[in-house]
Design a protein around this motif. Sequence first.
Motif, short mmCIF file in Angstrom:
data_model
loop_
_atom_site.label_atom_id
_atom_site.label_comp_id
_atom_site.label_asym_id
_atom_site.label_seq_id
_atom_site.Cartn_x
_atom_site.Cartn_y
_atom_site.Cartn_z
N LYS A 100 39.85 29.08 40.82
CA LYS A 100 38.69 30.46 39.74
C LYS A 100 38.68 31.06 40.36
CE LYS A 100 38.42 27.21 36.56
NZ LYS A 100 38.51 27.45 35.05
N GLY A 101 38.22 32.27 41.54
CA GLY A 101 39.29 33.44 42.25
C GLY A 101 38.06 33.56 43.35
N LEU A 102 36.25 32.37 43.15
CA LEU A 102 35.83 32.91 43.67
C LEU A 102 36.03 33.96 45.78
CD1 LEU A 102 32.78 33.55 44.58
CD2 LEU A 102 32.61 30.83 44.92
N PRO A 103 36.82 33.79 46.48
CA PRO A 103 37.76 33.72 47.45
C PRO A 103 37.57 35.55 47.14
CG PRO A 103 38.42 32.03 47.26
CD PRO A 103 37.71 32.21 45.87
N VAL A 104 38.09 35.68 46.02
CA VAL A 104 38.52 36.86 45.84
C VAL A 104 37.47 37.92 45.83
CG1 VAL A 104 39.59 38.68 44.39
CG2 VAL A 104 40.78 36.77 44.28
N LEU A 105 35.73 37.47 44.58
CA LEU A 105 34.91 38.72 44.89
C LEU A 105 34.28 38.57 45.62
CD1 LEU A 105 32.74 39.30 43.21
CD2 LEU A 105 32.08 36.94 42.71
N LEU A 106 34.19 37.11 46.58
CA LEU A 106 34.06 37.04 48.40
C LEU A 106 34.45 38.62 48.66
CD1 LEU A 106 32.99 33.26 48.69
CD2 LEU A 106 31.19 34.79 47.93
N GLY A 146 45.29 32.51 38.09
CA GLY A 146 45.48 31.72 37.13
C GLY A 146 45.40 30.45 36.54
N GLY A 147 46.42 30.29 35.65
CA GLY A 147 45.69 29.25 34.99
C GLY A 147 44.65 29.02 34.24
N GLU A 148 44.92 29.76 33.43
CA GLU A 148 43.57 30.18 32.37
C GLU A 148 43.76 30.56 30.69
OE1 GLU A 148 40.65 29.74 32.92
OE2 GLU A 148 41.16 29.90 34.72
N LEU A 184 33.95 42.38 33.80
CA LEU A 184 34.89 42.77 34.71
C LEU A 184 36.24 41.83 34.97
CD1 LEU A 184 36.59 44.12 36.61
CD2 LEU A 184 34.58 44.46 38.20
N ALA A 185 37.33 41.39 34.70
CA ALA A 185 37.93 40.21 34.76
C ALA A 185 39.49 40.80 35.23
CB ALA A 185 37.99 39.90 34.21
N SER A 186 40.31 40.12 35.72
CA SER A 186 41.67 39.96 36.68
C SER A 186 42.37 39.99 35.50
CB SER A 186 41.82 38.52 37.41
OG SER A 186 42.10 37.32 36.60
N ASP A 187 43.05 40.95 35.64
CA ASP A 187 44.00 41.60 34.59
C ASP A 187 45.12 39.95 34.03
OD1 ASP A 187 45.94 41.47 36.83
OD2 ASP A 187 46.52 43.53 36.00
N LEU A 188 44.56 38.64 33.70
CA LEU A 188 45.70 37.91 33.35
C LEU A 188 45.72 38.27 32.00
CD1 LEU A 188 43.90 34.85 35.21
CD2 LEU A 188 45.97 35.57 35.74
N GLY A 189 46.93 37.64 31.55
CA GLY A 189 47.69 37.41 30.21
C GLY A 189 45.84 37.05 28.75
N ALA A 190 45.94 35.86 29.35
CA ALA A 190 44.98 35.63 28.43
C ALA A 190 43.20 36.27 28.61
CB ALA A 190 44.30 34.55 29.35
N GLY A 248 36.54 44.93 27.72
CA GLY A 248 35.41 44.41 29.30
C GLY A 248 36.65 45.55 30.24
N ALA A 249 36.38 45.21 31.17
CA ALA A 249 36.87 46.35 32.49
C ALA A 249 38.20 45.21 33.32
CB ALA A 249 35.82 46.62 33.45
N LEU A 250 39.14 45.40 33.71
CA LEU A 250 39.72 45.08 34.80
C LEU A 250 40.37 44.89 35.58
CD1 LEU A 250 42.22 44.16 30.94
CD2 LEU A 250 41.25 42.89 32.42
N PHE A 251 40.69 44.16 36.76
CA PHE A 251 41.09 44.36 38.06
C PHE A 251 42.05 44.02 37.82
CE2 PHE A 251 39.25 40.77 39.33
CZ PHE A 251 39.06 40.10 39.36
N ARG A 252 43.34 44.32 38.89
CA ARG A 252 44.77 43.62 39.23
C ARG A 252 44.32 42.25 39.96
NH1 ARG A 252 45.84 49.05 41.90
NH2 ARG A 252 45.49 48.04 44.22
N THR A 253 44.92 41.05 39.19
CA THR A 253 44.70 39.80 39.75
C THR A 253 44.69 39.38 41.21
OG1 THR A 253 45.51 39.36 37.63
CG2 THR A 253 45.35 37.55 38.66
N GLY A 254 43.89 39.25 41.97
CA GLY A 254 43.63 38.47 43.46
C GLY A 254 43.68 39.60 44.65
N ASP A 255 43.52 40.69 43.93
CA ASP A 255 42.94 41.59 44.96
C ASP A 255 42.18 42.65 44.93
OD1 ASP A 255 43.21 45.01 46.05
OD2 ASP A 255 45.29 44.95 44.95
#
Length: 409
Positions: A216-222, A288-290, A307-313, A324-331
């Motif tokens: 779900k990526g909370l650590p990336v946001l933090l 991932g997994g979305e 603002l979302a990670s650039d997963l394909g979904a 919506g805006a995108l950023f590199r997944t996990g970055d």
Amino acid sequence: MIAGLAPAGSRPLRVGIVCPYSFDVPGGVQFHVRDLAEALIDRGHSVSVLAPADEDTPIPEYMTSVGRAVPVRYNGSVARLAFGPMTAARVRRWLEAGQFDVLHLHEPATPSLSMLALWIADGPVVATFHSSLVRSRSLQLAYPLVRQSLEKIGARIAVSEDARRTLVEHLGGDAVVIPNGVYVDAFAGARPDPRWVGTPEAPTVVFLGRLDEPRKGLPVLLEAVPEVRRAFPGVRVLVAGRGDTGPAEVRELLGDDADAVEFLGGISDEEKAQLLASADVYCAPQTGGESFGIVLVEAMSAGTAVLASDLGAFRRVLDDGQAGALFRTGDPADLARVLVGLLGDARGRARVAAAGEAAVARYDWSTVTHQVLTVYEMAVEGSAAPVGEDPTSLRGARTALRRLRGDDS
């Protein structure tokens, strides 16, 4: 309307819907099942939902519980599933009592209620596939259990192109893509809550999701918070959801920057709509997994910039960054860069929000329900009888249960 399909008929249907996951800790599939059932009921159809739920879990009157479920690690998270001979007997009784025109199974390759119902039932069967996985050991193990039963499915739905790809690669066959639905008006009409409304000096950024699931990526946001706070010292990151992560863990990770993070805990559907309507930016940092991104559509419906990670979904929901805006997944650094740009550009943020609002009509339940009903009518027209019991189901279920236990004797 789905290309190539005729409009759905108007006659009332008796619909049985099976949800494999427990309503004790509901997630995306459970909410989809609930909202679909209520949308169908609003259109005059008779609906019964079968799902796991503890005795003390409140469930709507149209839902039948098979009892408590067991937590199992599945698709990068912990799913609560129900399985076994006693559960199969309850499924059989529910099917017999329902006399359904069509049976709608969600995630029938998951070893839970939907798989049991697929073994037991015969007649018009529709299946919806939600998962999006590049490689899945779970689906590889499940395939031998459902290989022959998959032929019973008269029509298949995938909630996204990613879910469709997973189905094709792991189970074979194809599906029509019908997205998850959202009651757009419920979010568009939500009133902002003064507690969560930001200011130019203290903007608010919202995260919704289970806190203890890494994907779900909370650590990336933090990890992005310190950089964002340097540009906006008053920024507030509002975190809603259940899980073990809390202020102590964030303080250890961020030090004094943890003051920017506020944990709201679990919130109601009404509070979720108000929270999204109050935010300056909704952030979806999943890794991932979305397969879809329903909360993105909810935020877009509320008029909030996403603002979302650039997963394909997510790229597909956000029209490749147009809605919506995108950023590199996990970055975290790229997340911080794009988020600071959004928070510092009120006009640009408003344009992003407006594009999101314009894009959500295709996800409203009024549209999605019509598409699902079209598939139901196709399944019913292609079958000579309503849903009944497969006379070979008992032997097949016993064989599959032995395989699950590793006993091939």
